[in-house]
Design an enzyme around this catalytic site. Structure first.
Site: not given
Lengths: 133, 133, 133, 133
Positions: A18-20, A22
């Site tokens: 995942t990344d920021a 979400g």
């Protein structure tokens, strides 16, 4: 191609993927596709590791991805994979990414067969037959 | 060690390095440390690529990390790196991760020198002198 | 701790996890450990996703890794994971990485429980009981 | 589009970006493209972090990559990036990856503008003007 063997492989989304925003970072679909190719050969009784041990490599010449619905951590994902093109020195895989009964992404990757020295080579007959049968 | 050359390398956090918690995923500090080691050699006029071309590899035998303050996308990060231990066949790097004048993480990694065949080897004199001077 | 539930999770090394040395890059052991923590909760009937949905996060405060034997593409790896310390606001996991009946790496990670706002918090009773029982 | 601002960003290949074939893993070109988009906005005086702070996200809807020549550890890489399509709610970036005066890869990524709630939205006028001017 006449044959149309479809490999299915199922796994859960890892947190690290995942990344920021979400959701799964878009680069990881190329990782999923690679996993799907490994599963494809494994389900036919062989392994990409054997292919490299025989002195060949499949390098990626082209990749195309369409992102339809974002994936979340822990979601169970199924990749459906099949070969759409098989030439003497190249082949193309196609992919569908499914989760919760929804098509979340599609893609294709085109590969060239090369030797350890980096020369483009004919796909050995053994492997050609394997994916054709 | 008498000498205490400290390399500093500065870069911005990449989006891909974040995870769904909104901060840099903890595995990426090992990537930053590796970058810092590359910068360390580059600032002494050489490159880790040359080390491998000479037939040697540094493999990681141990890593220890303390996470103090989370890092965000686009933040400017500076890694300070120095060598704390230099033995005939091993060496230890220490790291500090700084952002916005705050110490955000610390760590150490211990490395063994091996040959292409995987045998533990003495660090070549050239490289030993390079990091000692 | 009196209890000593050990979770085991098995998977194959992905190609993407290797680096130019031909083995798994050392950062990926932190990814494997994370997978092992997910498996730990899943094997106790729950998921880390639920933990975050309840408004809590486990952040990594410390990680320590010892690398013993390198891992290769396609190798089948088993991670054994258990909790060695459970405090009101922190806990520590320990890990063993096995492949081909050999211990290939060990490690620990220490985690703090925080709220969505980033405040250190007491681990909710439900989760404490879950990992204790 | 009339304007044709081309951003250039240069960096070195990280060791972690290689795989067991000895070259950069194909997924990392998507990471390089993302870095190039960050550089594009930075070179116009702003940051993608500000875009998200304003409540918007750019999600990837499509990516297409052609791999021409493999990249190695420590190689200096330059990405040239420009916008080829700017619609009210979408935009397309194009990329060229150069190393040692050779074109090593090309690609495009298509992005949709969404709100924090995941709704497709019009790209705010401020940002539209920024990339048009």
């Amino acid at each position: 191609m006449e044959n149309h063997f479809v490999a299915e492989t199922t796994f859960r989304v890892r947190y690290v993927e995942t990344d920021a925003q979400g959701f799964v970072h878009h680069k990881n679909y190329l990782v999923y596709f690679e996993e799907a190719r490994s599963a494809y050969l494994r389900q036919r009784g062989h392994s990409y590791a054997e292919f490299e041990q025989a002195g060949y490599f499949l390098v990626v010449a082209e990749a195309n991805l369409r992102y339809i619905k974002a994936l979340k951590f822990d979601q169970q994902v199924t990749i459906r994979t099949w070969i759409t093109e098989l030439k003497s020195r190249a082949l193309t895989y196609q992919y569908e990414v499914w989760a919760d009964d929804q098509l979340c992404a599609t893609g294709t990757t085109r590969h060239l067969c090369i030797t350890r020295e980096g020369q483009i080579a004919t796909i050995p007959a053994f492997w050609r037959t394997l994916v054709q049968s």
